[in-house]
Structures are given as structure tokens and as C-alpha cells.
Design an enzyme around this catalytic site. Structure first.
Site, short mmCIF file in Angstrom:
data_model
loop_
_atom_site.label_atom_id
_atom_site.label_comp_id
_atom_site.label_asym_id
_atom_site.label_seq_id
_atom_site.Cartn_x
_atom_site.Cartn_y
_atom_site.Cartn_z
CG ASP A 1 -1.96 1.08 1.17
OD1 ASP A 1 -1.89 1.92 0.25
OD2 ASP A 1 -2.85 1.10 2.04
CG ASP B 1 -18.87 0.35 -32.98
OD1 ASP B 1 -19.29 0.97 -33.98
OD2 ASP B 1 -19.61 -0.20 -32.17
CG ASP C 1 -39.87 56.62 -54.83
OD1 ASP C 1 -39.54 55.53 -54.30
OD2 ASP C 1 -39.55 57.72 -54.36
CD GLU D 1 -39.02 52.08 -53.68
OE1 GLU D 1 -39.20 52.25 -54.90
OE2 GLU D 1 -38.55 52.95 -52.92
CG ASP E 1 -35.76 55.64 -55.24
OD1 ASP E 1 -36.42 54.59 -55.07
OD2 ASP E 1 -36.10 56.74 -54.78
CG ASP F 1 -38.74 60.70 -53.24
OD1 ASP F 1 -39.61 60.19 -52.52
OD2 ASP F 1 -37.55 60.72 -52.94
CG HIS G 1 -18.18 73.27 -44.25
ND1 HIS G 1 -17.83 72.57 -43.10
CD2 HIS G 1 -17.11 73.17 -45.09
CE1 HIS G 1 -16.62 72.08 -43.26
NE2 HIS G 1 -16.17 72.42 -44.45
CG HIS H 1 -13.95 75.98 -42.36
ND1 HIS H 1 -13.76 75.46 -43.61
CD2 HIS H 1 -13.70 77.31 -42.44
CE1 HIS H 1 -13.40 76.44 -44.44
NE2 HIS H 1 -13.35 77.57 -43.75
#
Length: 1428
Positions: free
Chosen positions: A506, A765, A1023, A1058, A1078, A1129, A1152, A1156
Site C-alpha cells: 500500500d 466501432d 417610387d 417599390e 431608386d 418621390d 460650412h 468649417h
């Protein structure tokens, strides 16, 4: 301002400024560190005034310490600073931070021991909030509103980020379940999170009840009942009961248990809010190591793992997932390196600069003769040793000696050292008799002669001693090692004191213990721990013992032992070692999924005959070693039951492993499919083998066996159930197939390599073995294979060994020159169930691989919808016809032939109609290798050409799998039709070589779209539009000849409108028409030229297209001002769409050009799509030069500003940035002086609430004028925060941004100071981004408004304490009170009545103002209120 400079004074301040930050460093602590510490404490809702005393510092350390493991570097720095400050207060002499931390640790250890000793002596609980009253009785003190407020604030601020868990842990320390419920109620507004938490608590409570069943019978007087799960959760228990459990003897810590449940739930919530796994956190190639560490620890806090696992993650994953540059440095530091050392070593690593330094360092070391280590340069050159021959001076890869077989670490064959899992193959290895590699002299045949799972005891004696079980070896270097198998108990005959007895060897026993033996000499009494308790023995010393011819002298114990045991005290003296030779089948390590435990499912009742059958089966399995009996220490269980085998009286044991399968780790399926007979090459000799008890031949991982436990019950619970666990792979467990396949492949590999001329097909197997040998030679090889398998423990039973054709293999019937599927009988039934139809379809699908023309579409239609397996299904006429056709096909047997590698493969495809196709693969006409069918519909809109390509791709894939090559195709379609389709079809797919075969019905295209606009034909701009809420829509067209039409639609979508518009155009046009849409959706459908569809409107369009002579379909982008498209549209959008057209493009461009502004601002201000706004920015010649600056948001208080001076055009610009929002105040100042700076700060303070200014150490900022202004305006000035990487980062970044904007508008202004103010305006109000998509101006206002609202809310919270509540309990109609109001919610109030805290519905509470003190009891309440 709290605790700032007043924390230390006089001598204490001198002591503070002498202490170094790091051992041996130059930097010392300064006053600014105290300032920084007090600011940090405010962030953690701790009182900075605590820094002024040693006791306060001790409290702070106690709060911070639990969060150190998962906290950030700033938290650790704060802890270190407070630790040093504590030492200064206590006048403890320390030289640096490390020494202070050591002193604190010593002090904490002493306190801990003292507390434990006191608790042991008095048995009283020290847990807050349970305190002792004057009589020494434990009473409950409720959580303070301050604690609740801190908890609410952290949940609102952090929104269930990982920081919430340590904060909850800290705030709820020692709390009772009632306190914990109060904490959950005050954050009850987070309904989804609370529901998850509730589910977790319910699960844990149910698990508690299951593991702690109620004891039968009445509770003895004076004893408390045991808590149930609902009691722990505080729903069915009172505070007094909770205190009783927590302070009882023994205590039941219901508060801690409930806390643990809540933390489990919080972990799940955090995981939901922070879904990134720690395994995904990897350092980028150029990412600074500090940033990587921050991300790593933030994610680590969200991981659901124990602290030990998190520590392991920190030690391994942090290094493992670093980039190669940092990884090499970290590995050189060694495993014991601290995080601080890692961060110091990895500073500046990464990028070309680092590569250049490394290269230069490597080049400089080329000239050096000795190799120097990165750490410990004075240890001398490293000595290297060869693993192969054991000599120094070279590595194994350069060794000229013959390579030794097997692993260089453990000596076993079958793997290399890098794959070795052996840590200590032999116990007490120092006593091993043989040295170095001599143990490897054993041949593999001898080791494998034992049972598959054998383990052996080897006697390592140096003398050649005879022994029955030994194995003799010849040669000068060989030894004789007696061998005892451990397949059974190792019982041997030994001679002790001249007497022969049988004893057990043992290795797990310390001592040698014998029974019924008389030994000479004196003895002394001794008590030892034995099986079942302690036993009294007599101890004899200096006793002679002989085992297998080996003699030794030692101590022997004599007493009532169940079996005679020879323990380690004797075994080690004779050189006996426990060896684990290469297991014939190595176990595959298996684990449960993270954060999961094994199954704990109760066994359900079984009938007497089933119990008897299972007992008999288990007894047999136990004898064979497949299962082992286990004791009650195993808490896991899986239900077991039994069924009778088909056509037999024998029973079969089944284990319901569903729960274990859920909890077991996932496996990779080693074999991805089953082998097909059509891929077999024709062989002269064939054999089919079957491995008996396949799974039961492979051992299961020892550490995993406990989870497979099951119980065989007894009738009427006469005795406790018999418990077993599996030692081998169980049937029904998810890991068995993969582990078996993998093991089988390894076992067959040597045989395959030795016999390359033999073909072995392996599936589970079943083994197919084929060769071109004569039958006698072939059968000899088969026996050799069977012996090889047997040596590994795999039995191939004779009854399943097929030597003569036909061979039954994998559901096929194999003949020498042909194959077929095993006979298929279709059942004749009057009524069919869902299960019957499923089995029927399965059989037909299996037959279709050789029987051409099988159809199952109509039968499959019968199974649509959610039906029970036993529901009766009525066959439709189409299904009956399909079944009758299939019966006719199956009447005559059909055979396939075997594959000849020298011939080409040919595949022929036929259309059967109703989206069904059939195909045959052959090498010679009318000799099919394989047949098949295809009936899948991949899209709603299709045509025959598209489906034909899908069939071709399926056959190609199938051919590659079976034969490894693609056949030539014969298709029922003309080349012209094919090319017309593929020239225009937008979704191109590869198609192999093919030829036309005229087999009706032929595939054709029913219509064709033109490539160019049709001259002279009317052009229709079509559309459609629909409203998502109302489902109302319009479809229409406008033509180039002035015609227009609009129709209204109901219950529609944008996509349907559409398509309706195209249908209108086709309906109202002539034989030739141009259509412009579109819609990419509509274009995609129609360009694919479908000839049938599941959509009614698409089918109507197809009908109209077939009627037309020519149709041209084109697409244009919407909302781009294209004539006809814009008109139609507007026509269809009227009253439908909320936002119609981009009228703001011109205004946005004009805006812009002036300011900017960035694209986000334009998208927000002018209702532009992002793509249009970005296009405007991209087309600006001043904005496209550089990428847009990215703005983050720093988590800072609303009153913090950073100031800095920058220079442009020779002038000084003083810039102030509000850190939290990015808002800028800037001005050109005449000179960089303290006077001008002070005047600017005063103006800033007059406009905005400024609490703290953060500057550099410039002379203007450190001037007396600036200090005077800061004193007058009550502004705190900071010059830098220790260990904070932000420093002046925000204002430096804004300086660059400001200069960039000035460059964009400089032409518009004459003077620089004008340009600066224009740039400030643009930055603050014309640039949007960051959190909420706000501009900086909007953000600062939002932050200040939110701050004011928060403060007002806090005031209201403090005000509600002036109210009293009268309330009515649900069980008692009498009004009670007055009670103190702690919290007022929408549906309930939280009140404190004496020591109890309760949650009362608003309808059962009356709230009144407290107009004066009550006569009795209010002094205590007022005192507590003041404390709060």
C-alpha cells in the site's frame, strides 16, 4: 475644500517630506500628494477629513484593501499614500513606501490574530451592522442613508460596470438580508437588471433548499429553526431571526450567503453590460503597455471567476496576450515580477524606434564572447546541458549521440518532452535504484502485456534477484525489476520475523500494520488512524522483513487491521516505486464548462424488475472494472433507467446524461462525416470488423469520473441506494464519440504505417479492411490487426467478424464488384403519425443515394408547423402519388459500382419539376457510383438557372469529400441560355466544366432584360413610400411624356410599395418600356430574372415581364435632385414620409464655408444624412487636408479646468479648457505675466463655476497674483497629479485643435485676436461629437445642469428626514408610527421604526412633517439622524 494642507503640520510634515516614494529613489512625498489623495477619496465617496487622524487612515485602508486585487493603479497609489500617512501619524519611522506597507501588514496580522482570539474567547460577533446593546445582546443597526446614497450613486454613475461589484461588497460588509434587500429596492428602477438578479436569487434559494432538506419532527425547545432559501433572501424571515442565525452557535451567516447570491447575479448583469471576454484582450502592435494593462484589468473585473482564477489570469494571460516586444521583456523579468516592474520595463516599447534600439543592442553583442542575462549580469555565463546525452556544452538538437527513444523527461514512449504531462512519475524518486535513463530499457511489448488501465509497482533493486513476477533481462547494464500489476490488489507473500504472511503493498499508507502475528522483543502502545476510526496497536522496532527477496529492517505495528499492510516505511527502503507506465490508451483530460458544477439530478422511482436488471448489469460491469462503487462524499448524480432490448428478454441500462452534457466542455468532432461506399476502391479481399464494447475499452479522465455518478435505488427505500461512477467512456455522454474516435485513430496509426497497402476505413466501432492480397495472406494480416487491437484492450468479437460477402457495413451491403443500401421496406399504414412520416422520409433519403428519382417534397410538406410526434397526419393526394412513385422505384434492387481512380468522374443532372432535381455520378454509362436528389429552395425569388447552379455546387462539394476531385457535368441547359444569364447576373458564382445534354425538360429563361435604354420607348420613374407606424403607403410613377399615377396601399412596407410601383409601370406601358427605380431591393430581385416567387406581387411582375418584348430597368440614387426621380418621390411622399427632401444642402454648404463645422454638426443642424454631410466636408479644400480630430471625454468633476499658454504669430494665447466637456475659453494676452493670467482667471470664474484649475509650473501660473485670485474666488490650483497620465493632456490637445481651426478661418479676420474668438465660437458651437453627439457648448451646459439637479436631489434626500410616517401593516389594520422616513419612491417608502427598517406601499403610508420633538424616544432618533 476638505482635508488639504491641514492634514499634516509641524514635525509630522517634516517626517512626511523625508519619506521616499520608492526604495532607493530620489523622489519624496510632498504636500501635493496629500492634496491628490483627498481629491481621490472624494471620488470614492469617502470623507477626506479622515486623513487628519491615524484612526481615519486606518478606516480608509480597511475600505480600500478588498478592492486592491481588481483595482486600478490609481487605487493602489492611493492605498500606498494613506499607508505612509498612517505611519507618520503614528510616528512609526519608515524610509519609503515599501517599508510603510510592510509595517501596515504586520499591524493587520496582529489585529487579525487578536480579533480571532477575542472571538474565540467571547463567542460574540463583531459584524457591522449587528452591534451589542448595554445588556450585551446583539441588536440590529440599519444601514445609514449615506451608505444607501453611495450605493445609488455608484449604480447610476457606473451603470453596472465591473466597479459595481467591489463597491457593493464594500458597502454591504456584515449586512443582514433585510439590509441587502433595502440596497436592492433603492435601485429597483433598473428593471431588466433586477429581474436577472431576482432569477439568480431564486435559483440559488432553490438549490439551498435542495441541499438542506427540512428535518422531520418538531423543533426542540430553545432551538431555532433552520433557514430556508426564502429566509436567507429575507422574504420569510424577520430581522430578529436573521440576527439569531448570524450570532448563533454554530452561526449560520445568512447575510454572507445572501451577499454571495447577489454578487453571482451582479456578475451576470456585469457580463451582459460588458460582453468582452478577458481572452479577447490582446495588446496591439504599437499599443502602450500601460493602456493594455488598463483595458485588461477593466475587463478582468467583469469576469465571473473566483479570486484565485483571476490571480491566475493576471499571472498568465497578461503576459501571454502582450505583443511580442513586451512579451519577450516580461518573460525575461521572470514569474515573480510585480505589475510596477512590468510597467517600468515596458515603457517606450513598440514602434520603429524600439525595433531600432533592439537591433542596435543585438549588433553590439555580436562582438562579445560571453552571453549576459537581462537580470543578474554578474552571475556568469549560462551553462547549457543536453537532454539526450546529459553532457554540458551543447543542446539536444545539436547532439551527435544516438537519440534516445521516448520522452526525455519521464522516459515513456509515445510522446516528446514538450508534450509531457508527467510531473513526478515516481513517488520518493530520490530512492530510485537506477540512475538517468536506465529505467527506459524496458521494451514496450512488456509494458503493454498488462491490462489497458494497469499500473505497476516496480522494485528498483540493484541485484539480480529472482521473483515470480519479475521480467529477466540480459546484458551488463540491465537490472531485474519484480513487477506487481495493480489491475487487482497487489497482495504478495512476505517474510516478517521468520513468519510467512500475505500482505497488501500500500503506497498510500505511512506505516506497516499487521494482524495475528507474534513478534519477538519489546513493544510500546500506539494509536493510529485507520479505516473507520482510530485503532490501538503494538509498535515493534528493528524487525527484519523480506519482500520478493529484498531484505530490510524497520518498524512494524500489530493490531486489528482489516488487511495486512506493507506501508511506505518499508517499501521505500527496498527501493520500491509506484510507476505509471504509458497507459495503452492515454486518458483525454476533460473539464466542465467554466463556472459550472456537475449534475445533481435526483433518481426517479424504478419498478422492481428494472432495479433487479440494473443491479445485475452493474455487478457485471463492476467486476469488469467499467464502473466503481463510491461513497456519500460524491455529491453528484445522474438518473439511470432500463429498457428491454429489441426482440429480446434482456435488459439494457441507459443513463440520462442530458444534464451532464449541458455542463461538459464542448468537443471538436474528429470525424466530420461518415465514409461513403461510392468512394471505396475495388479490392480483391475485404473484411469487416466490429469493435465490441467500444466506449467501455477507453478509460475516462480520472478527475472527471466523479461527475458520472449514478444511483441504483432499492424497492420501498429498504436500503440506501448503491452508488457507482464510470471508469470508462459512458454511453450517451457527449464526449464519448470524439474521445473514442481520437483514441482509435492513434491506435491504428502504427498498423497503417507498417501496412500501407492495406486500406482501413474507420467510423466509430465499424472497421472496413480491404487489400489486393490473396485471401490467405489477407486473413493473416486481419489476425495481426486483431491482435494489435487486443493489445490495446479492444476486442473484435468473432460473431461480428465478417469474412465472406455480402458484407454489411454502415447500413450498406457490399459485394466484390458492386454495392447497394441494405434492403428498405416502406411500411403500409392506414393512418400515419408525424413520427411515422419522419422515419419514412429518413428511409427515402437514405435510399436516394443509389435509387435515382426518389422525391420527398410533398411528404415533407405534411410535417410543416409545430406538431407533436404522435399527431395523426392525413396524406394529401400529391403525397400519396409521391409515395406510390417511390414504392415503384424501390421495387427493383439497384446497385452501385466501386471507384476506379484511373477513370474520370461524370455527373448528370435532371430537372424533375416543383423545384426538385436528381443527379447521377458515374465513370461508365449506366454504372452509377452514386445518385442523389436536391430540393432546397434558398431564396424566395428564384429561377431554374439559379437552382441548377445550386445543384452543381452541392454535387461538387459531395465529390470533393468522397473522391477528392470534381466531376465533369452534363446539364440540361443550352450554352446560349446559360451565358445570357451569367453575363448579366450580379451575384457571380464559380461553376466547373460542363456540357449540354438534351434531357427534357430543358432549363430556359422566360424573359430577358435589355442592357441599354430602349430608344423611343416611354421612361417611367417609379417610387413608393410607406409609413412604419400606420402601415399606409403610396406607389406611383411619372413618365418623360408627362403622365403620372399614384395609388394608395394599406398594410404595406417601403419594399412592397417599390415593387407595386414597378408593377404599375409594367401594367400601364406598351410592349417596350424603360423603368427607373431608386430601390436597390427591387432592382436586385428583378435583375436576377426569377420565373417564380413566394411573393404575390413579384409573381405579378414576372407575368408582365414575360408579356413584354423589351424591358430596360435602371437604378438611380434617391434624393439627389434627379429630375423624374425627384418628381415621383414628392408625389408618393405626400402625407406618408415625415422628412421629405434635403432642402438644407445649400444652407449647410454656406454655413460650412463660414464656420468649417464638422459633419456631425451639419447632420444635426440641417437634417442631412451623414453621407451628404461628410461629402460637404470632403469637398472643402481647407478641411480635407487633415483628418478630423477625435475627442474623448475625461471622467472629471464639473468644476475642473485646465489652463495653458500657447504661441502663434509671435503672440501669446491663454487657453482654458473645461475638462469634462471640452469647452474652450481663449484670449490673446499682451504678455505672459501673472497679472494678465490672474485677470483671465477672474473673468473665467465670473462666467462659469470654476472649482479647480490645473496648470503647468510656468512662472505666470505660480505667481502671487494668481494665488491671490484663486484664494479670493475659492479656486483650488493644482500643478500635477502623481501617477496620472492625463496631466496637461486635455489642454495640449485643444491647443492643437484651436490652431487648426484658426488656420481655417484666418483669412476671414484681420487681427489674430479676432481669429482666436472666431475659432473658439466654431469649436464650442459648430463641432459636434463625443457622448450624446453634443457640441462642447451644449455639453458644458448639460453637465452643469445635471450637477445642479444631482445636488438638489441630495438636498431632497436630506429633507425627507424631517418627515415622519404613519403606516399600516398588511396583517394588522391598526395604524403604527410615527416612523422615520428614509426614502420615498414612486410606489413605496422605506421607513425606520425603532430598529426595524421596512418597505411600505405608498397607499398604506401617511407622510407628515415633524413639527416638534416627541416626548419619548426621539432623542435617540435625533442623535442617529445627526450622525447620518
Amino acid at each position: 475644500m476638505g482635508a488639504r494642507a491641514s492634514v499634516l503640520s509641524g514635525k509630522k510634515l517634516d517626517s512626511w517630506e523625508k519619506i521616499r516614494l520608492r526604495p532607493g529613489g530620489n523622489k519624496k512625498y510632498r504636500l501635493k500628494h496629500l492634496v491628490w489623495a483627498s481629491r481621490e477619496l472624494e471620488k470614492f465617496t469617502l470623507n477626506p477629513g479622515l486623513l487628519e487622524t491615524a484612526e481615519g487612515c486606518q478606516q480608509i485602508l480597511g475600505q480600500l484593501q478588498p478592492a486592491l486585487q481588481t483595482g486600478t493603479e490609481e487605487l493602489r497609489s492611493l492605498y500606498n499614500t494613506v499607508a505612509v500617512l498612517y505611519c507618520v501619524h503614528q510616528r512609526i519611522d519608515v524610509k519609503d513606501t515599501k517599508e510603510a506597507l510592510n509595517k501596515i501588514e504586520e499591524m493587520q496580522n496582529k489585529n487579525k490574530q487578536r480579533t480571532q482570539q477575542a472571538a474565540a474567547n467571547t463567542g460574540s460577533s463583531q459584524n457591522y451592522p449587528i452591534v451589542q446593546n448595554a445588556q450585551g445582546q446583539p441588536v440590529h443597526q440599519a444601514l445609514s442613508p449615506r451608505t444607501l446614497n453611495a450605493w445609488v450613486k455608484v449604480v447610476e454613475d457606473k451603470a453596472f460596470s465591473p466597479e459595481v461589484i467591489p463597491m457593493f461588497s464594500a458597502l454591504s460588509e456584515g449586512a443582514t438580508p433585510q439590509d441587502l434587500n433595502m440596497m436592492l429596492n433603492v435601485v429597483g428602477g433598473h428593471q431588466a437588471a433586477m429581474q436577472m438578479l431576482k432569477d439568480t436569487i431564486n435559483e440559488e434559494a432553490a438549490e439551498w433548499d435542495r441541499l438542506h432538506p427540512v428535518h422531520a419532527g418538531p423543533i426542540p425547545p430553545g432551538q431555532m429553526r433552520e433557514p430556508r432559501g426564502s429566509d436567507i433572501a429575507g422574504t420569510t424571515s424577520t430581522v430578529q431571526e436573521q440576527i439569531g442565525w448570524m450570532t448563533g452557535n454554530p452561526p449560520i451567516p445568512v447575510g454572507d450567503i445572501y451577499r454571495r447570491w447577489i454578487i453571482l447575479g451582479l456578475n451576470k448583469i456585469v457580463r451582459m453590460y460588458s460582453p468582452v471576454s478577458i481572452l479577447d484582450i490582446r495588446q496591439g502592435p504599437k499599443e502602450p503597455f500601460r493602456d493594455y494593462v488598463d483595458r485588461f484589468f477593466k475587463t478582468l473585473r467583469a469576469e465571473q471567476a473566483t479570486q484565485d482564477v483571476k490571480n491566475w489570469m493576471t499571472e498568465t494571460l497578461l503576459v501571454q496576450n502582450a505583443n511580442p516586444d513586451c512579451k519577450s521583456i516580461l518573460r525575461a523579468l521572470g514569474p515573480g515580477a510585480t505589475l510596477e516592474e512590468m510597467m517600468t520595463a515596458c515603457q517606450g516599447v513598440g514602434g520603429p524606434g524600439h525595433k531600432a534600439r533592439v537591433l542596435a543592442e543585438a549588433m553590439s553583442q555580436v562582438q562579445q564572447t560571453s552571453i549576459m542575462m537581462q537580470r543578474g549580469n554578474f552571475r556568469g555565463p549560462r551553462r547549457i546541458k543536453c537532454f539526450n546525452c546529459g553532457k554540458e556544452g551543447h543542446l539536444a538538437k545539436n547532439c551527435r549521440a544516438p537519440r534516445k527513444k521516448g520522452c526525455w523527461k519521464c522516459g515513456k514512449e509515445g510522446h516528446q518532452m514538450k508534450d509531457c504531462t508527467e510531473r513526478q512519475a515516481n513517488f520518493l524518486r530520490e530512492n530510485l535504484a537506477f540512475q538517468q535513463g536506465e529505467a527506459r530499457e524496458f521494451s514496450s511489448e512488456q509494458t503493454r502485456a498488462n491490462s489497458p488501465t494497469s499500473r505497476n509497482l516496480w522494485d528498483g533493486g540493484k541485484d539480480d534477484l529472482p521473483c515470480e513476477t519479475g521480467a529477466e533481462r540480459q546484458g551488463t547494464d540491465s537490472f531485474s525489476f519484480p513487477q506487481i500489476t495493480l489491475w487487482q490488489r497487489p497482495l504478495v507473500t512476505v517474510k516478517i520475523g521468520g513468519q510467512l504472511i500475505e500482505a497488501l503493498l500500500d503506497t498510500g499508507a505511512d506505516d506497516t500494520v499487521l494482524e495475528d502475528i507474534n513478534l519477538p522483543g519489546k513493544w510500546k502502545p500506539k494509536i493510529i488512524g485507520g479505516i473507520g476510526g482510530f485503532i490501538k496497536v503494538r509498535q515493534y522496532d528493528q524487525i527484519l522483513i523480506e519482500i520478493c527477496g529484498k531484505k530490510t529492517i524497520g518498524t512494524v505495528l500489530v493490531g486489528p487491521t482489516p488487511v495486512n499492510i506493507i506501508g511506505r516505511n518499508m517499501l521505500t527502503q527496498i527501493g520500491c516505486t509506484l510507476n505509471f507506465p504509458i497507459s495503452p490508451i492515454e486518458t483525454v483530460p476533460v473539464k466542465l464548462k467554466p463556472e459550472m458544477d456537475g449534475p445533481k439530478v435526483k433518481q426517479w422511482p424504478l419498478t422492481e424488475e428494472k432495479i433487479k436488471a440494473l443491479t445485475e448489469i452493474c455487478n457485471e460491469m463492476e467486476k469488469e472494472g467499467k464502473i466503481s462503487k463510491i461513497g456519500p462524499e460524491n455529491p453528484y448524480n445522474t438518473p439511470v433507467f432500463a429498457i428491454k432490448k429489441k426482440d429480446s428478454t434482456k435488459w439494457r441500462k441507459l443513463v440520462d446524461f442530458r444534464e451532464l452534457n449541458k455542463r461538459t466542455q464542448d468537443f471538436w468532432e474528429v470525424q466530420l462525416g461518415i465514409p461513403h461506399t461510392a468512394g471505396l476502391k475495388k479490392k480483391k479481399s475485404v473484411t469487416v470488423l466490429d469493435v465490441g464494447d467500444a466506449y467501455f475499452s477507453v478509460p475516462l479522465d480520472e478527475s472527471f469520473r466523479k461527475y458520472t455518478a449514478f444511483t441504483i435505488p432499492s424497492i420501498n427505500n429498504e436500503t440506501p441506494g448503491v452508488r457507482y461512477q464510470y471508469n470508462v467512456l459512458p454511453q450517451g455522454w457527449k464526449g464519448s464519440p470524439s474521445i473514442f474516435q481520437s483514441s482509435m485513430t492513434k491506435i491504428l496509426e502504427p498498423f497503417r504505417s507498417q501496412h500501407p497497402d492495406i486500406v482501413i476505413y474507420q467510423y466509430m466501432d465499424d472497421l472496413y479492411v480491404g487489400s489486393d492480397l490473396e485471401i490467405g495472406q489477407h486473413r493473416a494480416k486481419i489476425e495481426e490487426l486483431r491482435a494489435h487491437l487486443l493489445s490495446w484492450g479492444f476486442i473484435t468479437p468473432d460473431k461480428k467478424h465478417q469474412k465472406e460477402p455480402p458484407f454489411l457495413w454502415m447500413g450498406y451491403e457490399l459485394h466484390p464488384d458492386k454495392w447497394t443500401v441494405q434492403p428498405i421496406q416502406l411500411p403500409e399504414k392506414d393512418s400515419w403519425t408525424v413520427n411515422d412520416i419522419q422515419k419514412l422520409v429518413g428511409k427515402l433519403n437514405w435510399a436516394s443515394q443509389i435509387y435515382a428519382g426518389i422525391k420527398v417534397k410533398q411528404l415533407c410538406k405534411l410535417l410543416r408547423g409545430a406538431k407533436a410526434l404522435t399527431d395523426i397526419v392525413t396524406l394529401t393526394e400529391e403525397a400519396e402519388l409521391e409515395l406510390a412513385e417511390n414504392r415503384e422505384i424501390l421495387k427493383d434492387p439497384v446497385h452501385g459500382v466501386y471507384y476506379d481512380p484511373s477513370k474520370d468522374l461524370v455527373a448528370e443532372i435532371q430537372k424533375q419539376g416543383q423545384d426538385q432535381w436528381t443527379y447521377q455520378i458515374y465513370q461508365e454509362p449506366f454504372k452509377n457510383l452514386k445518385t442523389g436528389k436536391y430540393a432546397r429552395k434558398r431564396s424566395a425569388h428564384t429561377n431554374d438557372v439559379k437552382q441548377l447552379t445550386e445543384v452543381v455546387q452541392k454535387v461538387s462539394t459531395e465529390s470533393i469529400v468522397i473522391w477528392g476531385k470534381i466531376p465533369k457535368f452534363r446539364l440540361p441547359i443550352q450554352k446560349e441560355t446559360w451565358e445570357a444569364w451569367w453575363m448579366e447576373y450580379w451575384q457571380a458564382t464559380w461553376i466547373p466544366e460542363w456540357e449540354f445534354v438534351n434531357t427534357p425538360p430543358l432549363v430556359k429563361l422566360w424573359y430577358q432584360l435589355e442592357k441599354d435604354p430602349i430608344a423611343g420607348a416611354e421612361t417611367f420613374y417609379v417610387d413608393g413610400a410607406a409609413n412604419r407606424e400606420t402601415k399606409l403607403g403610396k406607389a406611383g410613377y411619372v413618365t418623360d411624356r408627362g403622365r403620372q399615377k399614384v395609388v394608395s396601399l394599406t398594410e404595406t412596407t417601403n419594399q412592397k410599395t417599390e415593387l407595386h410601383a414597378i408593377h404599375l409601370a409594367l401594367q400601364d406601358s406598351g410592349s417596350e418600356v424603360n423603368i427607373v427605380t431608386d430601390s436597390q431591393y427591387a432592382l436586385g430581385i428583378i435583375q436576377a430574372q426569377p420565373d417564380r416567387s413566394e411573393s404575390e406581387i413579384v409573381n405579378q411582375i414576372i407575368e408582365k415581364l414575360i408579356e413584354k418584348e423589351k424591358v430596360y430597368l435602371s437604378w438611380v440614387p434617391a434624393h439627389k435632385g434627379i429630375g423624374g426621380n425627384e418628381q415621383v418621390d414628392k408625389l408618393v411622399s405626400s402625407g406618408i414620409r415625415k422628412v421629405l427632401f434635403l432642402d438644407g444642402i445649400d444652407k449647410a454648404q454656406e454655413d460650412h464655408e463660414k464656420y468649417h463645422c464638422n459633419w456631425r454638426a451639419m447632420a444635426s443642424d440641417f437634417n442631412l444624412p451623414p453621407v451628404v454631410a461628410k461629402e460637404i466636408v470632403a469637398s472643402c479644400n481647407k478641411c480635407q487636408l487633415k483628418g478630423e480630430a477625435m475627442h474623448g471625454q475625461v471622467d472629471c468633476s464639473p468644476g475642473i479646468w485646465q489652463l495653458d499658454c500657447t504661441h502663434l504669430e509671435g503672440k501669446v494665447i491663454l487657453v482654458a479648457v473645461h475638462v469634462a466637456s471640452g469647452y474652450i475659453e481663449a484670449e490673446v494676452i499682451p504678455a505672459e505675466t501673472g497679472q494678465e493670467t490672474a485677470y483671465f482667471i477672474l473673468k473665467l470664474a465670473g462666467r462659469w463655476p470654476v472649482k479647480v484649475i490645473h496648470t503647468d509650473n510656468g512662472s505666470n501660473f505660480t505667481s502671487a497674483a494668481v494665488k491671490a485670485v484663486c484664494w479670493w474666488a475659492n479656486i483650488q490650483q493644482e500643478f500635477g497629479i502623481p501617477y496620472n497620465p492625463q496631466s496637461q493632456g486635455v489642454v495640449e490637445s485643444m491647443n492643437k485643435e484651436l490652431k487648426k481651426i484658426i488656420g481655417q478661418v484666418r483669412e476671414q479676420a484681420e487681427h489674430l485676436k479676432t481669429a482666436v474668438q472666431m475659432a473658439v465660437f466654431i469649436h464650442n458651437f459648430k463641432r459636434k461629437g463625443g457622448i450624446g453627439g453634443y457640441s462642447a457648448g451644449e455639453r458644458i451646459i448639460d453637465i452643469i445642469a445635471t450637477d445642479i439637479q444631482t445636488k438638489e436631489l441630495q438636498k431632497q434626500i436630506s429633507k425627507i428626514q424631517n418627515f415622519r410616517v404613519y403606516y399600516r401593516d398588511s396583517r394588522d389594520p391598526i395604524w403604527k408610527g410615527p416612523a422615520k422616513l428614509l426614502w420615498k419612491g414612486e410606489g413605496a417608502v422605506v421607513i425606520q421604526d425603532n430598529s426595524d427598517i421596512k418597505v411600505v406601499p405608498r397607499r398604506k403610508a401617511k407622510i407628515i412633517r415633524d413639527y416638534g420633538k416627541q416626548m419619548a424616544g426621539d432623542d435617540c432618533m435625533a442623535g442617529r439622524q445627526d450622525e447620518d
